[in-house]
Design a protein around this motif. Sequence first.
Motif, PDB file in Angstrom:
ATOM      1  N   GLY A 124      -7.355  -8.201   2.476  1.00 61.77           N
ATOM      2  CA  GLY A 124      -6.915  -6.810   2.341  1.00 61.77           C
ATOM      3  C   GLY A 124      -5.398  -6.730   2.274  1.00 61.77           C
ATOM      4  N   SER A 125      -4.773  -7.863   1.949  1.00 59.38           N
ATOM      5  CA  SER A 125      -3.304  -7.910   2.067  1.00 59.38           C
ATOM      6  C   SER A 125      -2.600  -6.962   1.097  1.00 59.38           C
ATOM      7  CB  SER A 125      -2.796  -9.338   1.856  1.00 59.38           C
ATOM      8  OG  SER A 125      -3.187  -9.813   0.603  1.00 59.38           O
ATOM      9  N   SER A 126      -3.289  -6.538   0.018  1.00 62.86           N
ATOM     10  CA  SER A 126      -2.584  -5.628  -0.918  1.00 62.86           C
ATOM     11  C   SER A 126      -2.255  -4.309  -0.214  1.00 62.86           C
ATOM     12  CB  SER A 126      -3.452  -5.371  -2.153  1.00 62.86           C
ATOM     13  OG  SER A 126      -4.659  -4.750  -1.731  1.00 62.86           O
ATOM     14  N   ASN A 127      -2.995  -4.011   0.863  1.00 62.02           N
ATOM     15  CA  ASN A 127      -2.767  -2.735   1.575  1.00 62.02           C
ATOM     16  C   ASN A 127      -1.862  -2.881   2.777  1.00 62.02           C
ATOM     17  OD1 ASN A 127      -4.844  -1.016   0.266  1.00 62.02           O
ATOM     18  ND2 ASN A 127      -6.224  -2.586   1.062  1.00 62.02           N
ATOM     19  N   ILE A 128      -1.473  -4.122   3.081  1.00 58.12           N
ATOM     20  CA  ILE A 128      -0.919  -4.370   4.426  1.00 58.12           C
ATOM     21  C   ILE A 128       0.377  -3.600   4.672  1.00 58.12           C
ATOM     22  CG2 ILE A 128       0.457  -6.441   3.862  1.00 58.12           C
ATOM     23  CD1 ILE A 128      -0.922  -7.555   6.554  1.00 58.12           C
ATOM     24  N   ASP A 129       1.174  -3.369   3.628  1.00 59.39           N
ATOM     25  CA  ASP A 129       2.448  -2.656   3.858  1.00 59.39           C
ATOM     26  C   ASP A 129       2.192  -1.186   4.183  1.00 59.39           C
ATOM     27  OD1 ASP A 129       4.198  -4.512   1.235  1.00 59.39           O
ATOM     28  OD2 ASP A 129       3.439  -5.065   3.217  1.00 59.39           O
ATOM     29  N   VAL A 134      -6.361  -4.909   8.110  1.00 64.06           N
ATOM     30  CA  VAL A 134      -6.643  -6.139   7.349  1.00 64.06           C
ATOM     31  C   VAL A 134      -7.379  -7.080   8.289  1.00 64.06           C
ATOM     32  CG1 VAL A 134      -4.647  -5.863   5.838  1.00 64.06           C
ATOM     33  CG2 VAL A 134      -4.407  -7.137   7.983  1.00 64.06           C
ATOM     34  N   GLY A 135      -7.737  -8.261   7.787  1.00 68.03           N
ATOM     35  CA  GLY A 135      -8.482  -9.167   8.657  1.00 68.03           C
ATOM     36  C   GLY A 135      -8.424 -10.606   8.214  1.00 68.03           C
ATOM     37  N   THR A 136      -9.041 -11.457   9.004  1.00 62.30           N
ATOM     38  CA  THR A 136      -9.200 -12.877   8.675  1.00 62.30           C
ATOM     39  C   THR A 136     -10.700 -13.144   8.628  1.00 62.30           C
ATOM     40  OG1 THR A 136      -7.188 -13.430   9.910  1.00 62.30           O
ATOM     41  CG2 THR A 136      -8.713 -15.241   9.426  1.00 62.30           C
ATOM     42  N   TYR A 212     -21.702   4.959   0.906  1.00 60.54           N
ATOM     43  CA  TYR A 212     -21.515   3.858  -0.051  1.00 60.54           C
ATOM     44  C   TYR A 212     -20.025   3.574  -0.190  1.00 60.54           C
ATOM     45  CZ  TYR A 212     -20.053   7.041  -3.869  1.00 60.54           C
ATOM     46  OH  TYR A 212     -19.369   7.957  -4.667  1.00 60.54           O
ATOM     47  N   SER A 213     -19.749   2.267  -0.391  1.00 58.95           N
ATOM     48  CA  SER A 213     -18.345   1.817  -0.391  1.00 58.95           C
ATOM     49  C   SER A 213     -18.121   0.918  -1.605  1.00 58.95           C
ATOM     50  CB  SER A 213     -18.093   1.043   0.910  1.00 58.95           C
ATOM     51  OG  SER A 213     -16.752   0.643   1.020  1.00 58.95           O
ATOM     52  N   VAL A 214     -17.467   1.482  -2.638  1.00 57.68           N
ATOM     53  CA  VAL A 214     -17.245   0.728  -3.886  1.00 57.68           C
ATOM     54  C   VAL A 214     -15.992   1.299  -4.539  1.00 57.68           C
ATOM     55  CG1 VAL A 214     -18.597   2.286  -5.391  1.00 57.68           C
ATOM     56  CG2 VAL A 214     -18.400  -0.147  -5.964  1.00 57.68           C
ATOM     57  N   SER A 244     -21.997   9.850   1.259  1.00 56.28           N
ATOM     58  CA  SER A 244     -20.547   9.924   1.479  1.00 56.28           C
ATOM     59  C   SER A 244     -19.896   8.689   0.890  1.00 56.28           C
ATOM     60  CB  SER A 244     -20.277   9.891   2.977  1.00 56.28           C
ATOM     61  OG  SER A 244     -20.152  11.182   3.464  1.00 56.28           O
ATOM     62  N   ALA A 245     -18.698   8.854   0.328  1.00 49.46           N
ATOM     63  CA  ALA A 245     -17.955   7.702  -0.203  1.00 49.46           C
ATOM     64  C   ALA A 245     -16.894   7.288   0.817  1.00 49.46           C
ATOM     65  CB  ALA A 245     -17.278   8.081  -1.522  1.00 49.46           C
ATOM     66  N   ARG A 246     -16.872   5.988   1.130  1.00 50.48           N
ATOM     67  CA  ARG A 246     -15.826   5.478   2.023  1.00 50.48           C
ATOM     68  C   ARG A 246     -15.347   4.139   1.457  1.00 50.48           C
ATOM     69  NH1 ARG A 246     -16.096   9.688   3.801  1.00 50.48           N
ATOM     70  NH2 ARG A 246     -16.397  10.512   5.933  1.00 50.48           N
ATOM     71  N   TYR A 247     -14.105   4.071   0.992  1.00 47.90           N
ATOM     72  CA  TYR A 247     -13.598   2.812   0.445  1.00 47.90           C
ATOM     73  C   TYR A 247     -12.171   2.604   0.918  1.00 47.90           C
ATOM     74  CZ  TYR A 247     -13.037  -1.122  -2.766  1.00 47.90           C
ATOM     75  OH  TYR A 247     -12.841  -2.371  -3.280  1.00 47.90           O
ATOM     76  N   ILE A 248     -11.978   1.537   1.725  1.00 43.12           N
ATOM     77  CA  ILE A 248     -10.643   1.268   2.274  1.00 43.12           C
ATOM     78  C   ILE A 248      -9.893   0.292   1.373  1.00 43.12           C
ATOM     79  CG2 ILE A 248      -9.414   0.385   4.313  1.00 43.12           C
ATOM     80  CD1 ILE A 248     -11.976   1.202   5.925  1.00 43.12           C
ATOM     81  N   GLY A 249     -10.662  -0.560   0.677  1.00 42.76           N
ATOM     82  CA  GLY A 249     -10.034  -1.527  -0.222  1.00 42.76           C
ATOM     83  C   GLY A 249      -9.649  -2.796   0.513  1.00 42.76           C
ATOM     84  N   SER A 250     -10.115  -2.912   1.746  1.00 43.60           N
ATOM     85  CA  SER A 250      -9.909  -4.122   2.534  1.00 43.60           C
ATOM     86  C   SER A 250     -11.324  -4.514   2.978  1.00 43.60           C
ATOM     87  CB  SER A 250      -9.016  -3.721   3.708  1.00 43.60           C
ATOM     88  OG  SER A 250      -8.921  -4.701   4.654  1.00 43.60           O
ATOM     89  N   MET A 251     -11.817  -5.650   2.469  1.00 41.52           N
ATOM     90  CA  MET A 251     -13.243  -5.976   2.687  1.00 41.52           C
ATOM     91  C   MET A 251     -13.606  -5.990   4.165  1.00 41.52           C
ATOM     92  SD  MET A 251     -15.445  -9.297   1.638  1.00 41.52           S
ATOM     93  CE  MET A 251     -17.218  -9.147   1.314  1.00 41.52           C
TER      94      MET A 251
END
Length: 339
Positions: A124-129, A134-136, A212-214, A244-251
């Motif tokens: 999820g590093s594209s969102n980190i700033d 994010v995670g490992t 759903y998350s996409v 409901s749609a929920r998408y954070i963009g960090s898997m």
Amino acid sequence: AGREEVNTNIVSLTRFLTEEQSKVKEATGDFTLLCHALQFAFKSIAYYIRRASLINLNGLAGSSNTTGDDQKKLDVIGNDLFIAAMRGSGKCRMLVSEEEEKLITFFDSSPNARYAVACDPIDGSSNIDAGVSVGTIFSIIKLADNAKGSAEDLLMPGTELVASGFTMYGASAQLVITMKGGSVNGFTLDTSLGEFILTHPDMRIPRTRSIYSVNEGNSKYWEEPVKEYIESLKYPKDGGKPYSARYIGSMVADAYRTLLYGGIFAYPADKKTVKGKLRILYECAPMAMVFENAGGKAVNSKMQRMLEVVPEHIHDRSGIFLGSADEVQKVIDIHKKHG
Ligand code: AHG
Ligand code: MN
Ligand code: MN
Ligand code: MN
């Protein structure tokens, strides 16, 4: 507080691992020591992520990795911390990392180690700033006695993993870990104790949930069955309530929510990314193992059980549908209709 309010029977990850080890009669303690090195890696990554903006660790490292991602400074730091922890454990013989093109072998320091680890140091590093969670993500493989010490030893189906899981660096650091054929257990990092504490024993994903998350931004490229499936959630034929749609963009963040609340996470292979975006060894397989052990399901874009998919190389990718058993079944049923 009276005696009844204070929980004095605290189960730390250390105690949990000791108890798990005592269940395995031929255990040597190597797996336990490997997991201690893993938890140290998570604690150190958490430390740097929380301080990133204070010590100029945000932003790009100026390099890119073998899968074409621009590397953030924290991708590189997380990767270096993880490699050091695995090497230092003496229990890891080989390491695959998203941020390393080649397999890393620790022949010199641990030639007889019997485990290999695959990891996504910062997912999820594209969102980190932007301060998004994010995670490992990690997979643990027990090497066969005749392992050659090369990548081929790791190109196996996820059903062979001895353990997998992830740590999400959110409001607190949440570690979720599962062993082969075992339950899923969640731990929260207590920063004052410096210990991961068991807070979510035996996690079970709800069978259904209308979430759903996409990334809908890829709709233009989706195959017909995927389009029909997502439409069926947004415009239910039976007149039911739309999802409901929920998408954070960090898997890791999307997966953790799906594990706790239920629903479905999808990153389908499509006309733009024919093999899919997410990597099998350190994103799809470990997550599929966690979800299956929690009572959920995970399939690829060909509706094959994710854990039976064999990667062709260490950075091989796949489409993935991951989540509540009944929600994933809906995807399978629609694909069956399309033949
Ligand atoms: P990573 O940051 O480890 O490269 O992984 C990014 C992945 C995953 O975290 C997330 O689900 C997906 O990329 C988001 O992709 P899009 O931005 O294309 O939706
Ligand atoms: Mn990346
Ligand atoms: Mn990732
Ligand atoms: Mn990553």
